[in-house]
Write an enzyme that holds these catalytic residues in place. Structure first.
Site, PDB file in Angstrom:
ATOM      1  N   TYR A  90     -37.972 -44.727  24.852  1.00 32.46           N
ATOM      2  CA  TYR A  90     -38.364 -43.947  23.667  1.00 32.46           C
ATOM      3  C   TYR A  90     -38.258 -42.452  23.917  1.00 32.46           C
ATOM      4  O   TYR A  90     -37.990 -41.679  22.999  1.00 32.46           O
ATOM      5  CB  TYR A  90     -39.770 -44.363  23.200  1.00 32.46           C
ATOM      6  CG  TYR A  90     -39.726 -45.742  22.561  1.00 32.46           C
ATOM      7  CD1 TYR A  90     -40.045 -46.885  23.304  1.00 32.46           C
ATOM      8  CD2 TYR A  90     -39.273 -45.919  21.262  1.00 32.46           C
ATOM      9  CE1 TYR A  90     -39.947 -48.151  22.743  1.00 32.46           C
ATOM     10  CE2 TYR A  90     -39.169 -47.181  20.693  1.00 32.46           C
ATOM     11  CZ  TYR A  90     -39.500 -48.288  21.443  1.00 32.46           C
ATOM     12  OH  TYR A  90     -39.381 -49.545  20.897  1.00 32.46           O
ATOM     13  N   ASP A 102     -37.441 -42.103  13.498  1.00 24.97           N
ATOM     14  CA  ASP A 102     -37.092 -40.679  13.610  1.00 24.97           C
ATOM     15  C   ASP A 102     -37.794 -39.906  12.488  1.00 24.97           C
ATOM     16  O   ASP A 102     -38.369 -40.504  11.578  1.00 24.97           O
ATOM     17  CB  ASP A 102     -35.557 -40.514  13.516  1.00 24.97           C
ATOM     18  CG  ASP A 102     -34.979 -40.990  12.183  1.00 24.97           C
ATOM     19  OD1 ASP A 102     -34.151 -41.919  12.179  1.00 24.97           O
ATOM     20  OD2 ASP A 102     -35.392 -40.456  11.129  1.00 24.97           O
ATOM     21  N   HIS A 161     -42.818 -48.862  10.862  1.00 25.44           N
ATOM     22  CA  HIS A 161     -42.604 -49.277  12.264  1.00 25.44           C
ATOM     23  C   HIS A 161     -43.056 -48.191  13.242  1.00 25.44           C
ATOM     24  O   HIS A 161     -42.667 -48.205  14.400  1.00 25.44           O
ATOM     25  CB  HIS A 161     -41.130 -49.598  12.496  1.00 25.44           C
ATOM     26  CG  HIS A 161     -40.706 -50.866  11.828  1.00 25.44           C
ATOM     27  ND1 HIS A 161     -39.395 -51.265  11.751  1.00 25.44           N
ATOM     28  CD2 HIS A 161     -41.413 -51.843  11.189  1.00 25.44           C
ATOM     29  CE1 HIS A 161     -39.315 -52.425  11.106  1.00 25.44           C
ATOM     30  NE2 HIS A 161     -40.528 -52.784  10.747  1.00 25.44           N
ATOM     31  N   CYS A 195     -52.956 -45.050  22.190  1.00 21.73           N
ATOM     32  CA  CYS A 195     -53.608 -45.550  23.403  1.00 21.73           C
ATOM     33  C   CYS A 195     -53.679 -47.075  23.343  1.00 21.73           C
ATOM     34  O   CYS A 195     -54.248 -47.633  22.397  1.00 21.73           O
ATOM     35  CB  CYS A 195     -55.026 -44.982  23.506  1.00 21.73           C
ATOM     36  SG  CYS A 195     -55.920 -45.639  24.933  1.00 21.73           S
ATOM     37  N   CYS A 207     -55.091 -41.212  27.999  1.00 23.15           N
ATOM     38  CA  CYS A 207     -55.469 -41.074  26.584  1.00 23.15           C
ATOM     39  C   CYS A 207     -56.447 -39.899  26.475  1.00 23.15           C
ATOM     40  O   CYS A 207     -57.449 -39.871  27.212  1.00 23.15           O
ATOM     41  CB  CYS A 207     -56.155 -42.362  26.116  1.00 23.15           C
ATOM     42  SG  CYS A 207     -57.010 -42.190  24.530  1.00 23.15           S
ATOM     43  N   GLY A 265     -29.297 -48.629   3.943  1.00 22.73           N
ATOM     44  CA  GLY A 265     -28.945 -48.684   5.361  1.00 22.73           C
ATOM     45  C   GLY A 265     -29.798 -49.609   6.188  1.00 22.73           C
ATOM     46  O   GLY A 265     -30.186 -49.267   7.306  1.00 22.73           O
ATOM     47  N   ASN A 298     -25.267 -49.811   1.220  1.00 26.29           N
ATOM     48  CA  ASN A 298     -24.874 -50.231   2.574  1.00 26.29           C
ATOM     49  C   ASN A 298     -23.359 -50.177   2.667  1.00 26.29           C
ATOM     50  O   ASN A 298     -22.662 -50.120   1.670  1.00 26.29           O
ATOM     51  CB  ASN A 298     -25.406 -51.662   2.818  1.00 26.29           C
ATOM     52  CG  ASN A 298     -25.555 -51.971   4.299  1.00 26.29           C
ATOM     53  OD1 ASN A 298     -24.624 -51.767   5.073  1.00 26.29           O
ATOM     54  ND2 ASN A 298     -26.723 -52.421   4.705  1.00 26.29           N
ATOM     55  N   LEU A 299     -22.894 -50.243   3.921  1.00 25.33           N
ATOM     56  CA  LEU A 299     -21.431 -50.316   4.129  1.00 25.33           C
ATOM     57  C   LEU A 299     -20.923 -51.703   3.764  1.00 25.33           C
ATOM     58  O   LEU A 299     -19.743 -51.898   3.495  1.00 25.33           O
ATOM     59  CB  LEU A 299     -21.095 -50.024   5.597  1.00 25.33           C
ATOM     60  CG  LEU A 299     -21.505 -48.642   6.130  1.00 25.33           C
ATOM     61  CD1 LEU A 299     -21.194 -48.547   7.625  1.00 25.33           C
ATOM     62  CD2 LEU A 299     -20.848 -47.528   5.352  1.00 25.33           C
ATOM     63  N   GLU A 300     -21.865 -52.684   3.821  1.00 28.80           N
ATOM     64  CA  GLU A 300     -21.500 -54.079   3.539  1.00 28.80           C
ATOM     65  C   GLU A 300     -22.731 -54.762   2.964  1.00 28.80           C
ATOM     66  O   GLU A 300     -23.829 -54.207   2.993  1.00 28.80           O
ATOM     67  CB  GLU A 300     -21.090 -54.766   4.854  1.00 28.80           C
ATOM     68  CG  GLU A 300     -22.215 -54.721   5.889  1.00 28.80           C
ATOM     69  CD  GLU A 300     -21.776 -55.113   7.296  1.00 28.80           C
ATOM     70  OE1 GLU A 300     -20.557 -55.187   7.535  1.00 28.80           O
ATOM     71  OE2 GLU A 300     -22.663 -55.310   8.138  1.00 28.80           O
TER      72      GLU A 300
HETATM   73  N1  APR Z   1     -24.418 -45.805   5.213  1.00 28.00           N
HETATM   74  C1  APR Z   1     -25.057 -46.916   4.742  1.00 28.00           C
HETATM   75  N2  APR Z   1     -25.365 -47.986   5.515  1.00 28.00           N
HETATM   76  C2  APR Z   1     -25.008 -47.926   6.816  1.00 28.00           C
HETATM   77  C3  APR Z   1     -24.343 -46.807   7.372  1.00 28.00           C
HETATM   78  C4  APR Z   1     -24.055 -45.724   6.513  1.00 28.00           C
HETATM   79  N3  APR Z   1     -23.417 -44.619   6.951  1.00 28.00           N
HETATM   80  N4  APR Z   1     -24.123 -47.060   8.692  1.00 28.00           N
HETATM   81  C5  APR Z   1     -24.634 -48.280   8.941  1.00 28.00           C
HETATM   82  N5  APR Z   1     -25.157 -48.806   7.820  1.00 28.00           N
HETATM   83  C6  APR Z   1     -25.835 -50.103   7.650  1.00 28.00           C
HETATM   84  C7  APR Z   1     -25.233 -51.245   8.424  1.00 28.00           C
HETATM   85  O1  APR Z   1     -24.200 -51.886   7.665  1.00 28.00           O
HETATM   86  C8  APR Z   1     -26.442 -52.167   8.608  1.00 28.00           C
HETATM   87  O2  APR Z   1     -26.570 -53.060   7.523  1.00 28.00           O
HETATM   88  O3  APR Z   1     -27.139 -49.943   8.182  1.00 28.00           O
HETATM   89  C9  APR Z   1     -27.635 -51.207   8.613  1.00 28.00           C
HETATM   90  C10 APR Z   1     -28.288 -51.047   9.964  1.00 28.00           C
HETATM   91  O4  APR Z   1     -28.825 -52.290  10.327  1.00 28.00           O
HETATM   92  P1  APR Z   1     -29.686 -52.444  11.666  1.00 28.00           P
HETATM   93  O5  APR Z   1     -28.947 -51.816  12.796  1.00 28.00           O
HETATM   94  O6  APR Z   1     -30.090 -53.880  11.753  1.00 28.00           O
HETATM   95  O7  APR Z   1     -30.977 -51.518  11.414  1.00 28.00           O
HETATM   96  P2  APR Z   1     -32.245 -51.851  10.528  1.00 28.00           P
HETATM   97  O8  APR Z   1     -31.883 -52.727   9.367  1.00 28.00           O
HETATM   98  O9  APR Z   1     -32.909 -50.566  10.233  1.00 28.00           O
HETATM   99  O10 APR Z   1     -33.176 -52.697  11.544  1.00 28.00           O
HETATM  100  C11 APR Z   1     -34.458 -53.048  11.069  1.00 28.00           C
HETATM  101  O11 APR Z   1     -34.981 -53.953  13.241  1.00 28.00           O
HETATM  102  O12 APR Z   1     -34.838 -53.778  15.513  1.00 28.00           O
HETATM  103  C12 APR Z   1     -35.672 -53.608  14.438  1.00 28.00           C
HETATM  104  O13 APR Z   1     -37.500 -52.133  14.345  1.00 28.00           O
HETATM  105  C13 APR Z   1     -36.099 -52.163  14.314  1.00 28.00           C
HETATM  106  O14 APR Z   1     -36.535 -50.917  12.307  1.00 28.00           O
HETATM  107  C14 APR Z   1     -35.586 -51.749  12.953  1.00 28.00           C
HETATM  108  C15 APR Z   1     -35.415 -53.069  12.231  1.00 28.00           C
END
Ligand code: APR
Length: 234
Positions: A53, A91, A106, A114, A133, A172, A198-200
């Site tokens: 972290y 972040d 999260h 602590c 702590c 995202g 999302n990208l997908e």
């Molecule tokens: N614009 C939009 N979407 C995006 C972009 C972008 N530029 N880049 C990536 N993505 C999408 C990806 O397609 C994916 O679906 O963001 C998503 C990221 O997915 P993860 O990596 O699984 O992240 P997240 O969904 O935030 O994970 C949830 O899992 O591990 C735990 O605690 C952790 O908070 C996290 C939780």
């Protein structure tokens, strides 16, 4: 007035330069979740976890919010109804992009917790395992991050917001982790219009009435301008 509830995931910070979790070269391709994101991992090797972290805190401090973060702040400032940002991210790019009252379900890299008395304080940039702590003195400082197997923060108020949402947007996030992955279904039950950025398609893509495919810095900015124009005209 239209209440807008927004859930964000690692994808909204990707264009700022922060790694996501489940991309091929993502964080979970580089580290074992059980080693760095579980209470058991922390108990077994607190230094490994604290250092993991520390690295993410340093990375987050060295990048900037992108147009998607700034668009959500603009929506909050200019929309006459309530705008709630719930983030899975740890972040502080939403805050640095101008959003107020962000709900970090999260936890946050900026927080220390602590493990002995649950006291919270601002985390140093570099935490050491065994830091004391400031409240109880136990050498039990840990990052204030919700790990797998732990309860996300503010669940009651999160679900209250979902039940009042007129629009629910997920930006995202891959829809792999509950309870966040269930928020769209919850908002739909409350009658909200649901939209995914999302990208997908995510793992819960079928729960959304609308999809905006592409990088969040573009799609979210366009959407916010639409919403501000359309919603505030009513
Ligand atoms: N614009 C939009 N979407 C995006 C972009 C972008 N530029 N880049 C990536 N993505 C999408 C990806 O397609 C994916 O679906 O963001 C998503 C990221 O997915 P993860 O990596 O699984 O992240 P997240 O969904 O935030 O994970 C949830 O899992 O591990 C735990 O605690 C952790 O908070 C996290 C939780």
């Amino acid at each position: 007035m239209t209440k807008i509830v927004i859930l964000t995931g690692a994808g909204i910070s990707a264009e700022s330069g922060l790694e996501t979790f489940r991309a091929e070269d993502g964080l979970w391709a580089q580290h074992r979740v059980e080693d760095v994101a579980t209470p058991e991992g922390f108990a077994a090797n607190p230094k490994l976890v604290v250092d993991f972290y520390n690295a993410r805190r340093a990375q987050a401090a060295n990048v900037d919010p992108n147009a998607a973060h700034r668009a959500l702040a603009r929506l909050e400032q200019q929309h006459d109804g309530e705008v709630i940002v719930i983030t899975q991210n740890v972040d502080d790019l939403h805050e640095r992009g101008g959003s107020q009252g962000v709900m970090h379900m999260h936890g946050a890299l900026k927080g220390a917790l602590c493990a002995a008395c649950d006291h919270r304080w601002p985390a140093p940039m570099v935490m050491a395992s065994g830091d004391a702590c400031p409240a109880c003195g136990a050498l039990a400082a840990r990052p204030d991050i919700v790990w797998f197997g732990e309860m996300p923060y503010d669940m009651d108020s999160l679900f209250d917001h979902l039940s009042e949402a007129d629009i629910f947007a997920a930006i995202g996030t891959s829809g792999n982790v509950y309870p966040a992955a269930g928020f769209a279904a919850e908002a739909r039950r409350a009658g909200a219009h649901t939209i995914e950025f999302n990208l997908e398609r995510s793992a819960v893509g079928s729960q959304f009435a609308e999809h905006r495919q592409g990088p969040a810095s573009l799609t979210v900015s366009v959407w916010v301008d639409e919403v501000l124009g359309k919603v505030n005209r009513d």
